[in-house]
Design a protein around this motif. Structure first.
Motif, PDB file in Angstrom:
ATOM      1  N   LEU A   1       0.850  -1.184   0.000  1.00 43.87           N
ATOM      2  CA  LEU A   1       0.000   0.000   0.000  1.00 43.87           C
ATOM      3  C   LEU A   1       0.890   1.240   0.000  1.00 43.87           C
ATOM      4  O   LEU A   1       1.824   1.345   0.812  1.00 43.87           O
ATOM      5  CB  LEU A   1      -0.886  -0.005   1.244  1.00 43.87           C
ATOM      6  CG  LEU A   1      -2.140   0.867   1.242  1.00 43.87           C
ATOM      7  CD1 LEU A   1      -3.129   0.367   0.185  1.00 43.87           C
ATOM      8  CD2 LEU A   1      -2.795   0.832   2.619  1.00 43.87           C
ATOM      9  N   VAL A   2       0.608   2.185  -0.917  1.00 38.95           N
ATOM     10  CA  VAL A   2       1.476   3.351  -1.048  1.00 38.95           C
ATOM     11  C   VAL A   2       0.670   4.643  -1.111  1.00 38.95           C
ATOM     12  O   VAL A   2      -0.533   4.649  -1.406  1.00 38.95           O
ATOM     13  CB  VAL A   2       2.364   3.257  -2.317  1.00 38.95           C
ATOM     14  CG1 VAL A   2       3.290   2.050  -2.227  1.00 38.95           C
ATOM     15  CG2 VAL A   2       1.510   3.205  -3.585  1.00 38.95           C
ATOM     16  N   LEU A   3       1.367   5.732  -0.837  1.00 38.15           N
ATOM     17  CA  LEU A   3       0.814   7.073  -0.997  1.00 38.15           C
ATOM     18  C   LEU A   3       1.379   7.637  -2.297  1.00 38.15           C
ATOM     19  O   LEU A   3       2.599   7.626  -2.505  1.00 38.15           O
ATOM     20  CB  LEU A   3       1.217   7.951   0.187  1.00 38.15           C
ATOM     21  CG  LEU A   3       0.646   9.377   0.224  1.00 38.15           C
ATOM     22  CD1 LEU A   3      -0.857   9.353   0.456  1.00 38.15           C
ATOM     23  CD2 LEU A   3       1.343  10.200   1.320  1.00 38.15           C
ATOM     24  N   VAL A   4       0.506   8.098  -3.177  1.00 38.26           N
ATOM     25  CA  VAL A   4       0.955   8.645  -4.461  1.00 38.26           C
ATOM     26  C   VAL A   4       0.568  10.113  -4.575  1.00 38.26           C
ATOM     27  O   VAL A   4      -0.358  10.587  -3.921  1.00 38.26           O
ATOM     28  CB  VAL A   4       0.363   7.868  -5.662  1.00 38.26           C
ATOM     29  CG1 VAL A   4       0.892   6.448  -5.695  1.00 38.26           C
ATOM     30  CG2 VAL A   4      -1.169   7.871  -5.635  1.00 38.26           C
ATOM     31  N   ALA A   5       1.323  10.812  -5.429  1.00 40.61           N
ATOM     32  CA  ALA A   5       1.070  12.233  -5.675  1.00 40.61           C
ATOM     33  C   ALA A   5       1.525  12.552  -7.093  1.00 40.61           C
ATOM     34  O   ALA A   5       1.914  11.660  -7.849  1.00 40.61           O
ATOM     35  CB  ALA A   5       1.822  13.080  -4.654  1.00 40.61           C
ATOM     36  N   GLU A   6       1.496  13.831  -7.451  1.00 32.64           N
ATOM     37  CA  GLU A   6       1.956  14.218  -8.784  1.00 32.64           C
ATOM     38  C   GLU A   6       3.476  13.965  -8.886  1.00 32.64           C
ATOM     39  O   GLU A   6       4.163  13.858  -7.872  1.00 32.64           O
ATOM     40  CB  GLU A   6       1.589  15.673  -9.071  1.00 32.64           C
ATOM     41  CG  GLU A   6       2.058  16.687  -8.047  1.00 32.64           C
ATOM     42  CD  GLU A   6       3.457  17.201  -8.352  1.00 32.64           C
ATOM     43  OE1 GLU A   6       3.906  17.043  -9.502  1.00 32.64           O
ATOM     44  OE2 GLU A   6       4.080  17.746  -7.436  1.00 32.64           O
ATOM     45  N   PRO A   7       4.010  13.847 -10.101  1.00 35.23           N
ATOM     46  CA  PRO A   7       5.390  13.384 -10.294  1.00 35.23           C
ATOM     47  C   PRO A   7       6.483  14.183  -9.591  1.00 35.23           C
ATOM     48  O   PRO A   7       7.560  13.655  -9.325  1.00 35.23           O
ATOM     49  CB  PRO A   7       5.571  13.445 -11.815  1.00 35.23           C
ATOM     50  CG  PRO A   7       4.198  13.299 -12.370  1.00 35.23           C
ATOM     51  CD  PRO A   7       3.308  14.018 -11.387  1.00 35.23           C
ATOM     52  N   HIS A   8       6.249  15.455  -9.271  1.00 40.43           N
ATOM     53  CA  HIS A   8       7.299  16.276  -8.667  1.00 40.43           C
ATOM     54  C   HIS A   8       7.154  16.410  -7.147  1.00 40.43           C
ATOM     55  O   HIS A   8       7.909  17.163  -6.512  1.00 40.43           O
ATOM     56  CB  HIS A   8       7.314  17.661  -9.306  1.00 40.43           C
ATOM     57  CG  HIS A   8       7.532  17.629 -10.793  1.00 40.43           C
ATOM     58  ND1 HIS A   8       8.724  17.218 -11.354  1.00 40.43           N
ATOM     59  CD2 HIS A   8       6.705  17.914 -11.823  1.00 40.43           C
ATOM     60  CE1 HIS A   8       8.634  17.277 -12.675  1.00 40.43           C
ATOM     61  NE2 HIS A   8       7.419  17.688 -12.987  1.00 40.43           N
ATOM     62  N   ALA A   9       6.216  15.693  -6.568  1.00 40.24           N
ATOM     63  CA  ALA A   9       6.021  15.753  -5.109  1.00 40.24           C
ATOM     64  C   ALA A   9       7.220  15.146  -4.385  1.00 40.24           C
ATOM     65  O   ALA A   9       7.897  14.254  -4.893  1.00 40.24           O
ATOM     66  CB  ALA A   9       4.741  15.032  -4.728  1.00 40.24           C
ATOM     67  N   LYS A  10       7.476  15.643  -3.177  1.00 46.04           N
ATOM     68  CA  LYS A  10       8.616  15.160  -2.390  1.00 46.04           C
ATOM     69  C   LYS A  10       8.236  13.911  -1.597  1.00 46.04           C
ATOM     70  O   LYS A  10       7.099  13.776  -1.141  1.00 46.04           O
ATOM     71  CB  LYS A  10       9.085  16.250  -1.433  1.00 46.04           C
ATOM     72  CG  LYS A  10       9.638  17.486  -2.138  1.00 46.04           C
ATOM     73  CD  LYS A  10      10.091  18.521  -1.120  1.00 46.04           C
ATOM     74  CE  LYS A  10      10.647  19.757  -1.824  1.00 46.04           C
ATOM     75  NZ  LYS A  10      11.086  20.788  -0.840  1.00 46.04           N
ATOM     76  N   PRO A  11       9.200  12.991  -1.404  1.00 45.93           N
ATOM     77  CA  PRO A  11       8.937  11.801  -0.585  1.00 45.93           C
ATOM     78  C   PRO A  11       8.620  12.190   0.859  1.00 45.93           C
ATOM     79  O   PRO A  11       9.068  13.231   1.354  1.00 45.93           O
ATOM     80  CB  PRO A  11      10.259  11.028  -0.657  1.00 45.93           C
ATOM     81  CG  PRO A  11      10.945  11.547  -1.875  1.00 45.93           C
ATOM     82  CD  PRO A  11      10.553  12.987  -1.987  1.00 45.93           C
ATOM     83  N   VAL A  12       7.832  11.352   1.514  1.00 47.99           N
ATOM     84  CA  VAL A  12       7.493  11.566   2.921  1.00 47.99           C
ATOM     85  C   VAL A  12       7.714  10.259   3.680  1.00 47.99           C
ATOM     86  O   VAL A  12       7.763   9.179   3.086  1.00 47.99           O
ATOM     87  CB  VAL A  12       6.028  12.025   3.096  1.00 47.99           C
ATOM     88  CG1 VAL A  12       5.796  13.346   2.381  1.00 47.99           C
ATOM     89  CG2 VAL A  12       5.060  10.958   2.598  1.00 47.99           C
ATOM     90  N   THR A  13       7.860  10.378   4.978  1.00 50.52           N
ATOM     91  CA  THR A  13       7.934   9.198   5.842  1.00 50.52           C
ATOM     92  C   THR A  13       6.553   8.961   6.435  1.00 50.52           C
ATOM     93  O   THR A  13       6.004   9.840   7.117  1.00 50.52           O
ATOM     94  CB  THR A  13       8.951   9.407   6.975  1.00 50.52           C
ATOM     95  OG1 THR A  13      10.247   9.622   6.404  1.00 50.52           O
ATOM     96  CG2 THR A  13       9.000   8.173   7.876  1.00 50.52           C
TER      97      THR A  13
END
Length: 254
Positions: A102-114
């Motif tokens: 299971l993952v969190l997705v966003a637009e291609p330039h979004a920064k990774p999060v913990t």
């Protein structure tokens, strides 16, 4: 006369030609890799396969209502259990084909999060919404809600959730820019170049994500052979390339 002889020769040369199609009900998250596996199956002479993709809950209800499926591939053991409880599958055929994350997705330039209890998800969303599959019915939504609840993130974000009919529809909301973030399977993100995985939910934050498959009561030997193919190494490679994991028991029976 010659036409009849030619047709007979074609039928003999092409094992899949003229055979009844195998109607497969499959979780929406399998779209793509399952299609590629079917291409290989049919190229090898397997009977033709038609797939109906939808949320596992919707598919289970359709089978319960008498839909003429031959094979059910669910994204949830719960919905397979529901169908099995009503005696609508061949229990000896049931097996876990694969697993997922299971993952969190966003637009291609979004920064990774913990992803953890300290994640400020409302701040990430800003004025936008969090795209999820139906949280009370569709497996991806149920897993997502369970993960957010286990991390104490659900209550503050629940009013901001945009629920979609299935996980691919939730993915589409993010890919189109209608929602800034979404919770989907890792394999869904793999299939969509317009999103980026910015974080993965801890495995222990939700129940194991498994894809059980079983023949529906009344399915014939062609459907059984197709299920064995999906449990075998060729299909396994296709699913692995798409990011699915392979449970140890996911093998065709002897």
């Amino acid at each position: 006369m010659r036409t009849g002889i030619l047709l007979a020769a074609l039928l003999a040369a092409s094992p899949g030609l003229g055979r009844a199609e195998i109607l497969t009900f499959a979780a929406a998250s399998l779209g793509g890799p399952l299609d590629r596996a079917i291409e290989v199956w049919e190229a090898q002479g397997g009977a033709p396969v038609t797939v109906s993709y939808a949320g596992s809950s919707a598919l289970a209800r359709q089978i319960a209502a008498g839909a003429p499926a031959d094979l059910f591939v669910s994204a949830s053991t719960e919905w397979m259990d529901e169908v099995a409880k009503d005696g609508l599958i061949q229990p000896e055929s049931r097996r876990d084909l694969m697993g997922n994350a299971l993952v969190l997705v966003a637009e291609p330039h979004a920064k990774p999060v913990t992803i953890g209890p300290d994640l400020d998800l409302p701040a990430l969303l800003g004025d936008g919404r969090l795209a999820m599959a139906l949280v009370d019915a569709v497996p991806a939504g149920q897993y997502g809600r369970a993960a957010l609840e286990s991390l104490d993130l659900w209550n503050e974000v629940a009013p901001r959730v945009a629920q979609a009919e299935n996980v691919r529809a939730a993915l589409a909301l993010v890919a189109s820019g209608a929602a800034p973030y979404g919770i989907v399977y890792a394999t869904d993100a793999h299939e969509e170049p317009r999103v980026r995985v910015v974080g993965q939910f801890p495995e222990d934050s939700h129940p194991p994500i498994l894809y059980p498959a079983a023949l529906v009561a009344g399915a014939d030997e062609d459907a059984a052979a197709f299920l064995d193919f999906l449990s075998g190494p060729l299909a396994g490679e296709i699913f692995a390339e798409a990011g699915f994991t392979r449970p140890p028991q996911a093998e065709a029976p002897e």
